[in-house]
Design an enzyme around this catalytic site. Sequence first.
Site, PDB file in Angstrom:
ATOM      1  CB  THR A   9       2.838 -10.016   9.801  1.00  0.00           C
ATOM      2  OG1 THR A   9       3.519  -9.115   8.926  1.00  0.00           O
ATOM      3  CG2 THR A   9       3.486  -9.953  11.178  1.00  0.00           C
ATOM      4  CG  ASN A  63      10.728  -7.430   1.177  1.00  0.00           C
ATOM      5  OD1 ASN A  63      11.482  -8.340   1.523  1.00  0.00           O
ATOM      6  ND2 ASN A  63      10.674  -6.289   1.824  1.00  0.00           N
ATOM      7  CD  GLN A  82       6.686  -8.431  -2.227  1.00  0.00           C
ATOM      8  OE1 GLN A  82       6.282  -8.410  -3.384  1.00  0.00           O
ATOM      9  NE2 GLN A  82       6.437  -7.452  -1.367  1.00  0.00           N
ATOM     10  N   GLY A 138      -2.419 -11.686   0.775  1.00  0.00           N
ATOM     11  CA  GLY A 138      -3.444 -11.336  -0.200  1.00  0.00           C
ATOM     12  C   GLY A 138      -3.216 -10.011  -0.893  1.00  0.00           C
ATOM     13  CG  HIS A 139      -1.373  -6.453   1.062  1.00  0.00           C
ATOM     14  ND1 HIS A 139      -0.520  -5.403   0.850  1.00  0.00           N
ATOM     15  CD2 HIS A 139      -0.789  -7.226   2.007  1.00  0.00           C
ATOM     16  CE1 HIS A 139       0.537  -5.527   1.635  1.00  0.00           C
ATOM     17  NE2 HIS A 139       0.399  -6.624   2.341  1.00  0.00           N
ATOM     18  CB  THR A 175     -15.830 -15.023  13.619  1.00  0.00           C
ATOM     19  OG1 THR A 175     -16.413 -15.406  14.864  1.00  0.00           O
ATOM     20  CG2 THR A 175     -16.848 -15.176  12.504  1.00  0.00           C
ATOM     21  CB  CYS A 199       8.492  -2.984   7.127  1.00  0.00           C
ATOM     22  SG  CYS A 199       6.986  -3.852   6.676  1.00  0.00           S
TER      23      CYS A 199
END
Length: 381
Positions: free
Chosen positions: A73, A152, A180, A201-202, A238, A325
């Site tokens: 996002t 998605n 996706q 990543g997930h 960071t 979502c």
Amino acid sequence: MSVPVYLDHNATTPVASEVAEAMSIALRKSFGNPSSAYPLGQAAAEQVAVARNAVASLIGAKAENLVFTGCATEANNLALLGVASACTPNKRHLVISAVEHPAVMAPARQLEAQGWRLTIVPVDEAGRVSVEAVVDAVRPDTALVSIMLANNEVGTLQPVADIAKQLDNSDVLLHTDAAQAVGKIAVDVEALGIDLLTIAGHKFQASKGIGALYVRQGTPIRQILFGANHERGLRPGTENVPAIIGLGVAAELAAKRLAQANTAMRDRRDQLHQLLSASIPGLSLNGHFEARLPNTLNVSFPYVSGQALLNAASDTVMASVGSACHAGESAPSGVLGAMGLDTQRALGAVRLSMGWDTTQDEIATAAAALVHAWRHLAYGA
């Protein structure tokens, strides 16, 4: 009680054991700030560089063109709002598709609220945009076109490379939300011809809280968050070293098993479709029959609500009616609505998404549970 079969990999994937181990070690030992000059910080910086190379390699990019973000996002917001911030006053028009994820649709609407012109290109009954329609939407004041690579909810693949070819001789930038797609199918930024590409990543067994944005060298873009000069000045804060390391490991795993996993997921997807179709007359496939993700099966069950079906089968199957979502049973999916599905068919839709290690036995178990739940709800059987 046995663990229910997990068929919601498009919502999120389990973290790979190799990723979890690498992140665990990083949390305990690689806690240095990568911007620090002493050895502990520089060791962390080196690990970030290794991960950057791995993720860039997965999409055929140069490492220096990859910006780590906190999620897809954020990457999508950086792509749209960052490009918009860098545009000249005569370039204030944006083109997107009608089936974009909220992470693209919302920043596009935000730009519209700020005075930008927004064109939303419709899709066909398979959820696919027409190349010609996208190109026809481009105007002299168009700054950016953003078309997702894979949907998605229904898994439909968009003709992004063909759109890029048509825009090649223009000054219009092209972004694709590939959240996706990356890790499920082969993705190459050069073959696609895009200027910006979003990674989550997930979605391919890294942790949540890490994403990336590919930015082609020379693409006009500015930061949307302000602070120190991290990530080429585009993303202050960071670096999340453990999550970045995990993303790098996930990218290496995806690169090694992509071809084999692609075939395995497609086989499991088609197995599930065949089992359901054989027992449920009137079952309807949503999305493109061929041009879709190998792991995604979106089908509408006749006479029942998709959410009620999943509730009835919840002891055996974990899946969803659409995007994580999306707001629930009473509101049909906007994606399915854009595809022209009637309300009853849209409300009966269920998204079933496999993982690379989903087994034949798990598919058989899930199919039997869904068929049983459907018969009970539809006929009281």
